[in-house]
Design a protein around this motif. Structure first.
Motif, short mmCIF file in Angstrom:
data_model
loop_
_atom_site.label_atom_id
_atom_site.label_comp_id
_atom_site.label_asym_id
_atom_site.label_seq_id
_atom_site.Cartn_x
_atom_site.Cartn_y
_atom_site.Cartn_z
N TRP A 93 -6.91 -7.46 25.02
CA TRP A 93 -5.64 -6.98 24.49
C TRP A 93 -5.21 -7.94 23.38
N ALA A 94 -5.32 -7.49 22.13
CA ALA A 94 -4.91 -8.29 20.97
C ALA A 94 -3.40 -8.18 20.81
N LEU A 95 -2.77 -9.31 20.57
CA LEU A 95 -1.31 -9.40 20.45
C LEU A 95 -0.93 -9.56 18.98
N TYR A 96 -0.12 -8.61 18.49
CA TYR A 96 0.40 -8.68 17.13
C TYR A 96 1.91 -8.80 17.22
N SER A 100 1.59 -9.22 12.39
CA SER A 100 0.51 -10.20 12.23
C SER A 100 -0.07 -10.56 13.59
N MET A 101 -1.41 -10.78 13.61
CA MET A 101 -2.04 -11.20 14.86
C MET A 101 -1.45 -12.55 15.27
N SER A 102 -1.07 -12.65 16.53
CA SER A 102 -0.45 -13.88 17.02
C SER A 102 -1.50 -14.97 17.20
N MET A 103 -1.15 -16.17 16.83
CA MET A 103 -2.03 -17.32 17.01
C MET A 103 -1.75 -18.03 18.33
N ARG A 118 2.87 -5.38 19.06
CA ARG A 118 1.84 -4.37 19.29
C ARG A 118 0.73 -5.03 20.08
N LEU A 119 0.32 -4.38 21.15
CA LEU A 119 -0.84 -4.79 21.94
C LEU A 119 -1.88 -3.71 21.77
N ASN A 120 -3.03 -4.10 21.23
CA ASN A 120 -4.08 -3.15 20.92
C ASN A 120 -5.36 -3.58 21.64
N GLU A 122 -8.92 -4.22 21.79
CA GLU A 122 -9.93 -4.42 20.75
C GLU A 122 -11.23 -4.94 21.35
#
Length: 124
Positions: A93-96, A100-103, A118-120, A122
């Motif tokens: 689950w990628a966190l934006y 922007s993508m969260s670091m 946004r959680l996508n 990926e």
């Protein structure tokens, strides 16, 4: 009779002047708007908007909006499932945050202003 009217008048004046200092709820609680979008190809497409407590971390806020499972790691909790959709194999689950993508992880994203998350799901 005049004495009773005076007592009643004093009582009413006192009640109305005290009323402005009495608080029946927590009016000082500040909130921010969280817009949460969760996407995963054909499995889930969820959008939710909610007022959440200012200063809460996004991990807690996400948990208020959707059923979530996470596992503890050395770097903090890793989201494994959202709304019943699991990240398995080579997916995550990628966190934006605000586009922007969260670091940092969701627990380290503190909501101090209106925020779009946004959680996508990926593949790596």
């Amino acid at each position: 009779m005049k004495f009773k009217v005076r007592i009643l008048a004093i009582f009413l004046i006192a009640m109305f002047s005290i009323q402005s200092t009495i608080s029946f709820g927590d009016d000082s609680l500040e909130t921010v708007q969280l817009t949460l979008v969760i996407t995963s190809a054909d499995e889930i497409n969820l959008t939710a908007v909610k007022q959440v407590e200012k200063g809460i971390n996004s991990f807690e806020a996400i948990g208020q909006l959707v059923v979530m499972e996470a596992k503890e790691t050395d770097w903090g909790p890793q989201i494994m499932s959202l709304g019943g959709v699991e990240a398995i194999g080579n997916t995550y689950w990628a966190l934006y945050v605000n586009g922007s993508m969260s670091m940092v992880g969701a627990k380290d994203v503190i909501l101090l202003a209106d925020t779009f998350i946004r959680l996508n799901l990926e593949t790596f």
